[in-house]
Write a protein that holds these residues in place. Structure first.
Motif, mmCIF file in Angstrom:
data_model
loop_
_atom_site.group_PDB
_atom_site.id
_atom_site.type_symbol
_atom_site.label_atom_id
_atom_site.label_comp_id
_atom_site.label_asym_id
_atom_site.label_seq_id
_atom_site.Cartn_x
_atom_site.Cartn_y
_atom_site.Cartn_z
ATOM 1 N N LEU A 83 0.820 -1.211 0.000
ATOM 2 C CA LEU A 83 0.000 0.000 0.000
ATOM 3 C C LEU A 83 0.858 1.267 0.000
ATOM 4 N N ARG A 84 2.052 1.198 0.609
ATOM 5 C CA ARG A 84 2.943 2.358 0.643
ATOM 6 C C ARG A 84 3.877 2.416 -0.562
ATOM 7 N N GLY A 85 3.888 1.331 -1.356
ATOM 8 C CA GLY A 85 4.796 1.288 -2.494
ATOM 9 C C GLY A 85 6.250 1.214 -2.076
ATOM 10 N N ASP A 86 6.516 0.616 -0.925
ATOM 11 C CA ASP A 86 7.881 0.524 -0.390
ATOM 12 C C ASP A 86 8.522 -0.771 -0.892
ATOM 13 N N ILE A 87 9.150 -0.700 -2.069
ATOM 14 C CA ILE A 87 9.703 -1.892 -2.697
ATOM 15 C C ILE A 87 10.855 -2.469 -1.882
ATOM 16 N N ALA A 88 11.681 -1.596 -1.310
ATOM 17 C CA ALA A 88 12.848 -2.082 -0.560
ATOM 18 C C ALA A 88 12.421 -2.924 0.628
ATOM 19 N N ARG A 89 11.473 -2.420 1.412
ATOM 20 C CA ARG A 89 11.009 -3.187 2.573
ATOM 21 C C ARG A 89 10.191 -4.390 2.133
ATOM 22 N N LEU A 90 9.474 -4.279 1.036
ATOM 23 C CA LEU A 90 8.652 -5.384 0.555
ATOM 24 C C LEU A 90 9.512 -6.594 0.210
ATOM 25 N N ARG A 91 10.707 -6.352 -0.280
ATOM 26 C CA ARG A 91 11.586 -7.457 -0.665
ATOM 27 C C ARG A 91 12.106 -8.210 0.547
ATOM 28 N N ARG A 92 12.334 -7.497 1.654
ATOM 29 C CA ARG A 92 12.978 -8.149 2.783
ATOM 30 C C ARG A 92 12.050 -8.458 3.962
ATOM 31 N N CYS A 93 10.799 -7.965 3.898
ATOM 32 C CA CYS A 93 9.931 -8.125 5.075
ATOM 33 C C CYS A 93 9.500 -9.571 5.310
ATOM 34 N N THR A 94 9.564 -10.427 4.261
ATOM 35 C CA THR A 94 9.176 -11.827 4.446
ATOM 36 C C THR A 94 10.355 -12.719 4.811
ATOM 37 N N ALA A 95 11.538 -12.156 4.867
ATOM 38 C CA ALA A 95 12.721 -12.962 5.212
ATOM 39 C C ALA A 95 12.578 -13.496 6.638
ATOM 40 N N ASP A 144 -1.147 -17.201 1.791
ATOM 41 C CA ASP A 144 -1.085 -16.772 0.383
ATOM 42 C C ASP A 144 -0.358 -15.443 0.252
ATOM 43 N N VAL A 145 -0.672 -14.512 1.161
ATOM 44 C CA VAL A 145 -0.018 -13.195 1.123
ATOM 45 C C VAL A 145 1.476 -13.344 1.405
ATOM 46 N N ILE A 146 1.828 -14.178 2.388
ATOM 47 C CA ILE A 146 3.243 -14.379 2.713
ATOM 48 C C ILE A 146 4.002 -14.974 1.527
ATOM 49 N N HIS A 147 3.425 -16.020 0.908
ATOM 50 C CA HIS A 147 4.101 -16.653 -0.232
ATOM 51 C C HIS A 147 4.229 -15.686 -1.409
ATOM 52 N N SER A 148 3.248 -14.815 -1.570
ATOM 53 C CA SER A 148 3.345 -13.805 -2.637
ATOM 54 C C SER A 148 4.523 -12.880 -2.379
ATOM 55 N N GLY A 149 4.677 -12.473 -1.122
ATOM 56 C CA GLY A 149 5.816 -11.616 -0.783
ATOM 57 C C GLY A 149 7.146 -12.325 -0.948
ATOM 58 N N GLU A 150 7.186 -13.626 -0.597
ATOM 59 C CA GLU A 150 8.426 -14.390 -0.712
ATOM 60 C C GLU A 150 8.866 -14.548 -2.172
ATOM 61 N N ASN A 151 7.888 -14.665 -3.066
ATOM 62 C CA ASN A 151 8.196 -14.906 -4.478
ATOM 63 C C ASN A 151 8.248 -13.626 -5.306
ATOM 64 N N LEU A 152 8.228 -12.471 -4.632
ATOM 65 C CA LEU A 152 8.258 -11.206 -5.344
ATOM 66 C C LEU A 152 9.615 -11.010 -6.015
#
Length: 516
Positions: free
Chosen positions: A354-366, A435-443
């Motif tokens: 929602l914030r368009g934060d690509i950097a955090r989106l990539r690492r938040c599921t680690a 489903d949301v977590i796996h989507s983030g992991e595979n981004l």
């Protein structure tokens, strides 16, 4: 519930406010001492009733039993008068009644299926909203060996024409056996898998899933010192308990410590820290508490007074992350594990989208982070795939000691909107969280997208993609009376702050505004 009356009640008496009410007379034709019931009575003699001679049902229906504790022959009573024993039974076996209970008729529909053989097998007859004085008249010639009530309440009779012994059939929720051991009664249905489990099998399944998460991600090495982030809430309490159990069960060889942060929130954190101190004694683990006031010279109470309630969670989150690292350095731990669960991770994915934060989106599921930098300790999330609902169930059935009050400053937090949205999704589709977590992991991010480059803070040496880390910027704003300095993008001012150059009047005017 029984009440004695020395004077017989009038047979024309109107029902009171109770949904169930009957009067027992010790002699026939409503004579002698009387006793009023408005609820179940498992032993009339203990309630002071010597004998049942006649009965007046004011509100019903009721069922009476030949023996105490609701055993023996049954007698069904509807609203009306029963002057002597042969008016409520024609079996002529006994005139005794020693127990009563009301019959609850909740359903407007009535459906029952009778089977020829036990275990609901063989020929059957289905009856819907109808009286059946004789099965033979309905073409059913077989005996009845099993009964399934699908709705409503029914009375069966030994002989045609509503004669002989009476049998009350009610729709009851049959106990469900555990789908794992198939021996004990299931006490819960797992939100994550929909399996019905007994307590012992649920505990084992939950703990084994956390173990598999730890092993598959290789979160720890034998001999490491691990700090457990302890807030006193359900997540950190369950994490501490499970980590201690698994460390002993599978010989991880870890030295476990509790690390807690005191943000300085009166009426919230001081109470939760008492829970943490009890956990320390219960789990026999060392405890270290670090506070905002010691580290930064500020408490959250003081920060909220200056910045208001809209962006206070930004300050708290940034300061707490660095405080955990500082506490971990004091304890010289190799890793920190936190109680972030599947719901937390999914919420963070949604927030970053929602914030368009690509950097955090990539690492938040680690599941683990191993950033380079001074004073940074690797972190991991052993409960990453554990549903919040199951964590609550685990804590409840284990009777763990945890603090359940929500932070008094969090109702306006942005995360709350993501949480509400996720709960709505989960109600429709329980797998939505995973489903949301796996989507983030595979981004994956397309080539050419500029990503922040990790460096270190020019003031404190903590990890940062800017000249100053977020913590130093927020602290500088508080100390200068410019609370908005760390809210939004003011990176161009970092060099001025580092070199201690004064800000212009226009810059200070914008940063002093507190109309969050």
């Amino acid at each position: 519930m029984a009440t004695d009356h020395q004077k017989p009640a009038s047979k024309q008496q109107q029902p009171g406010t109770s949904a169930f009410k009957l009067t027992i007379y010790e002699q026939e034709n409503f004579q002698g001492p009387c006793h009023e019931l408005t609820g179940p009575c498992n032993n009339l003699q203990e309630a002071g009733v010597e004998k049942v001679g006649s009965i007046l049902v004011l509100c019903g229906p009721w069922v009476g039993y030949e023996q105490a504790n609701c055993k023996g022959e049954q007698y069904v009573f509807e609203k009306g008068e029963y002057p002597r024993w042969d008016s409520w039974t024609n079996s002529r076996r006994s005139d005794n009644i020693f127990a009563f209970r009301p019959i609850k008729v909740d359903s407007q529909e009535h459906k029952i299926v009778l089977y020829e053989n036990p275990s609901f097998a063989g020929k059957k007859i289905e009856i819907i909203d109808d009286d059946v004085p004789s099965f033979h008249a309905h073409g059913y010639q077989e005996k009845v060996s099993s009964v399934r009530v699908q709705s409503g309440t029914w009375v069966g009779y030994q002989y045609p024409g509503y004669r002989g012994y009476q049998y009350l059939f009610e729709k009851v929720k049959m106990p469900v056996l555990c789908s794992s051991c198939a021996e004990k009664r299931a006490v819960l249905k797992r939100p994550k898998t929909a399996h019905s489990l007994c307590k012992e099998c649920f505990f084992w399944a939950f703990e084994e899933e956390v173990h598999q998460t730890i092993v598959s991600a290789q979160l720890f090495k034998h001999g490491e010192t691990v700090g457990i982030g302890a807030s006193g809430g359900k997540d950190s309490t369950v994490l501490a308990h499970v980590m201690k159990v698994l460390n002993e069960r599978y010989n991880y060889g870890l030295k476990l410590l509790l690390l807690s942060v005191d943000e300085g929130i009166t009426g919230y954190r001081d109470d939760s820290l008492e829970t943490v101190k009890r956990n320390q004694q219960q789990y026999e683990l060392p405890l270290k508490i670090v506070s905002y006031e010691e580290l930064y010279g500020w408490t959250m109470d003081a920060i909220v007074k200056q910045v208001g309630l809209k962006n206070n969670c930004t300050f708290c989150g940034v300061f707490r992350r660095q405080a955990l690292d500082r506490g971990a350095m004091m304890l010289k731990v190799d890793k920190i594990c936190t109680g972030h669960n599947a719901d937390d991770v999914a919420e963070t994915v949604l927030m970053n989208v929602l914030r368009g934060d690509i950097a955090r989106l990539r690492r938040c599921t680690a599941i683990s982070t191993a950033s380079e930098g001074e004073g940074v300790v690797p972190r991991c999330k052993p409960l990453k795939y554990a549903y919040e609902k199951e964590i609550v169930l685990y804590a409840y059935f284990k009777k763990l000691d945890y603090f359940s009050t929500e932070c008094i400053y969090s109702p306006n937090a942005y995360r709350g909107h993501a949480r509400t949205f996720l709960k709505d999704l989960e109600a429709v589709r329980p797998s939505a969280i995973m489903d949301v977590i796996h989507s983030g992991e595979n981004l994956s991010v397309r080539e050419g997208v500029k990503m922040p480059v990790q460096g270190t803070c020019g003031r404190c040496g903590y990890i940062s993609s800017q000249a100053l880390c977020k913590s130093c910027v927020l602290l500088e704003g508080l100390n200068r009376g410019l609370p908005r300095l760390g809210i939004g993008k003011h990176h161009r001012l970092h060099e001025k702050i580092l070199s201690q150059q004064p800000l212009t009047q226009e810059e200070e005017r914008k940063l002093k505004a507190v109309d969050f």
